[in-house]
Design an enzyme around this catalytic site. Structure first.
Site, PDB file in Angstrom:
ATOM      1  N   CYS A  90      -6.392  37.457 -27.961  1.00  0.00           N
ATOM      2  CA  CYS A  90      -8.069  37.639 -28.668  1.00  0.00           C
ATOM      3  C   CYS A  90      -7.044  38.760 -29.793  1.00  0.00           C
ATOM      4  O   CYS A  90      -7.044  37.940 -30.986  1.00  0.00           O
ATOM      5  CB  CYS A  90      -8.742  38.551 -27.951  1.00  0.00           C
ATOM      6  SG  CYS A  90     -10.604  38.726 -29.166  1.00  0.00           S
TER       7      CYS A  90
ATOM      8  N   VAL B  16     -16.456  38.598 -30.125  1.00  0.00           N
ATOM      9  CA  VAL B  16     -17.642  39.243 -30.376  1.00  0.00           C
ATOM     10  C   VAL B  16     -17.646  38.912 -32.120  1.00  0.00           C
ATOM     11  O   VAL B  16     -19.007  39.424 -32.066  1.00  0.00           O
ATOM     12  CB  VAL B  16     -17.521  40.682 -30.228  1.00  0.00           C
ATOM     13  CG1 VAL B  16     -17.619  40.670 -28.554  1.00  0.00           C
ATOM     14  CG2 VAL B  16     -16.262  41.293 -30.463  1.00  0.00           C
TER      15      VAL B  16
ATOM     16  N   LYS C 185      -1.393  42.274 -24.054  1.00  0.00           N
ATOM     17  CA  LYS C 185      -2.058  41.884 -25.340  1.00  0.00           C
ATOM     18  C   LYS C 185      -1.706  43.586 -26.158  1.00  0.00           C
ATOM     19  O   LYS C 185      -1.783  44.766 -25.596  1.00  0.00           O
ATOM     20  CB  LYS C 185      -3.784  42.522 -24.936  1.00  0.00           C
ATOM     21  CG  LYS C 185      -4.490  42.175 -26.569  1.00  0.00           C
ATOM     22  CD  LYS C 185      -6.008  42.108 -25.770  1.00  0.00           C
ATOM     23  CE  LYS C 185      -6.179  42.167 -27.801  1.00  0.00           C
ATOM     24  NZ  LYS C 185      -8.192  42.101 -27.018  1.00  0.00           N
TER      25      LYS C 185
ATOM     26  N   GLU D 274      -9.757  35.436 -22.556  1.00  0.00           N
ATOM     27  CA  GLU D 274      -8.654  36.500 -21.539  1.00  0.00           C
ATOM     28  C   GLU D 274     -10.289  37.345 -20.754  1.00  0.00           C
ATOM     29  O   GLU D 274     -11.209  36.967 -20.365  1.00  0.00           O
ATOM     30  CB  GLU D 274      -9.414  37.706 -23.022  1.00  0.00           C
ATOM     31  CG  GLU D 274      -9.079  39.079 -23.091  1.00  0.00           C
ATOM     32  CD  GLU D 274      -9.497  39.580 -24.204  1.00  0.00           C
ATOM     33  OE1 GLU D 274     -10.453  38.989 -24.769  1.00  0.00           O
ATOM     34  OE2 GLU D 274      -9.073  40.983 -24.221  1.00  0.00           O
TER      35      GLU D 274
END
Lengths: 263, 263
Positions: B144, B171, B109, B39
């Site tokens: 993601c 993350v 997205k 990404e």
């Protein structure tokens, strides 16, 4: 907080009296607020025809569920148990949701697996949530192969389930890949009550592989049984803790959904 | 059969030229039919405002995607790469799907994560599948945080995806619980191209934890990178093998769906 129990055992095919006796005793002896038994726990699993399963099927008001209801009321315990449910002429692969002080309800399995299609009608109850005020718990039920469809647990969670119970007769291990995700992706507890043992009809043997488990709402395994033993898993859970679906100051896994883009 | 590559690296924030140079070289040197980058791989990730990200945003016809398109055409490789896409005044967190001989397309997205909401517009492309006849592959793309929503991969699979690629800047590690299930529950390949490294703005540091992976359609991990190194994962996959959704003589995971009962 509530104490949740999952019972793993080996129901005997056709032996309703024996299976029920075990469950009445276990439900009475297990110190928990809610007790979950496997799929078709009153009757065993591997039926081959509608005629065969009709012999052991009962309505929700029949003697098996009534006997378990008596225990539930006497001990003040919620009981979820799989049974072949007779409704008129039709038999469903159902789970009775027995809550003290409420009328029992039946969840009728939505997605039928393999030769269940020769024995049962497709469930028509839909996915519903039972509110249990005394436990501050919103309980959703799915059965076994329903795990394969993310829409099943999702529907229950969107309808407010804090805890999803999944009476099962699993014959493969692949569900172990998805069960933790069902809990995580919906932020709900998930309790899988599977059976053990084998059932053989003709040339075909089914091996039921246990590994019943309780998953926390982050997908973590809180308790797990082995693949062949009778077991009672007991875990304390906090249903209310599942209701906040945000995980930072901006994101919320339900509010962030964009159904207009979903097929 | 086709050879699929996933590239894990550490894009530098704002450094489009440097990031692009690395990707052009890697795409040229990697012997694969398809190469998936993370990404926002042209730009880095941790922007704080629309004004900041607009400086590095480009349209699908801009120099970055054009440079990668040149490599794709020259080497006859499909390239998927995350980039900040400028469309008029608006910036999307997009992935370019660059197929030799076709016009590039942008997936925007759908589910924005955290401070992306301060920088990007919510994606409006929806989930679409690109047919690549030469590879006999139907390619779906999500980005993601889309992993968190089973509806994303489900929508792509129902629209015919054999392979879902997921450029990411993850993350947290919780996606590791769901990614195998996304592959299994849809019977598709899944390729997660994540980045490594950290980006710090003010008091806040984001750590991107790598572990890029390619999953087979049974949810098995076919290849996996570590959590901090640059890496190129390469795996041969057979997209056509995903299309038979039945797994015994009776059940089929798509035909068995009962959307009338889904919320």
């Amino acid at each position: 907080m509530m104490r949740l129990a999952v019972v793993q055992f080996r129901p005997a095919l056709h032996a309703v009296h024996e299976n029920l006796e075990f469950m009445v005793r276990t439900a009475s002896d297990t110190d928990a607020h809610m007790i979950v038994f496997p799929e078709l726990a009153t009757s065993g699993y591997f039926f081959l025809s509608r005629d065969e399963v009709r012999v052991v099927a009962e309505p929700l008001t029949g003697p098996s569920i009534t006997a378990l209801r008596d225990v539930a009321e006497r001990m003040d315990r919620v009981i979820v148990v799989g049974f072949p449910e007779l409704d008129g002429d039709v038999v469903y692969n159902s789970a009775a949701i027995i809550v003290p002080g409420q009328e029992p309800r039946a969840y009728r399995k939505t997605h039928l697996f393999y030769k269940e299609r020769h024995c049962f009608a497709e469930g028509n109850s839909g996915f519903f949530v039972v509110n249990i005020p005394r436990l501050d718990c919103n309980l959703g039920t799915m059965i076994c192969y329903d795990w394969r469809f993310p829409e099943a647990a999702r529907t229950l969670a969107l309808r407010g389930a804090d805890l999803i119970v999944c009476p099962s007769n699993l014959v493969t291990n692949v569900s172990h890949i998805s069960m933790p995700s069902r809990a995580l992706e919906n932020k709900v507890y998930l309790a899988v009550a599977n059976r053990t043992g084998t059932e053989t009809r003709g040339d075909e043997e089914l091996l039921f592989n246990g590994a019943s488990a309780i998953y926390g709402f982050n997908g973590q395994r809180m308790a797990e049984a082995d693949d062949h033993s009778d077991a009672v898993l007991i875990t304390d859970i906090d249903p209310a803790a599942t209701r906040k679906k945000s995980f930072n100051s901006i994101n919320d896994i339900f509010a962030d959904r964009r159904p207009e883009f979903y097929a």
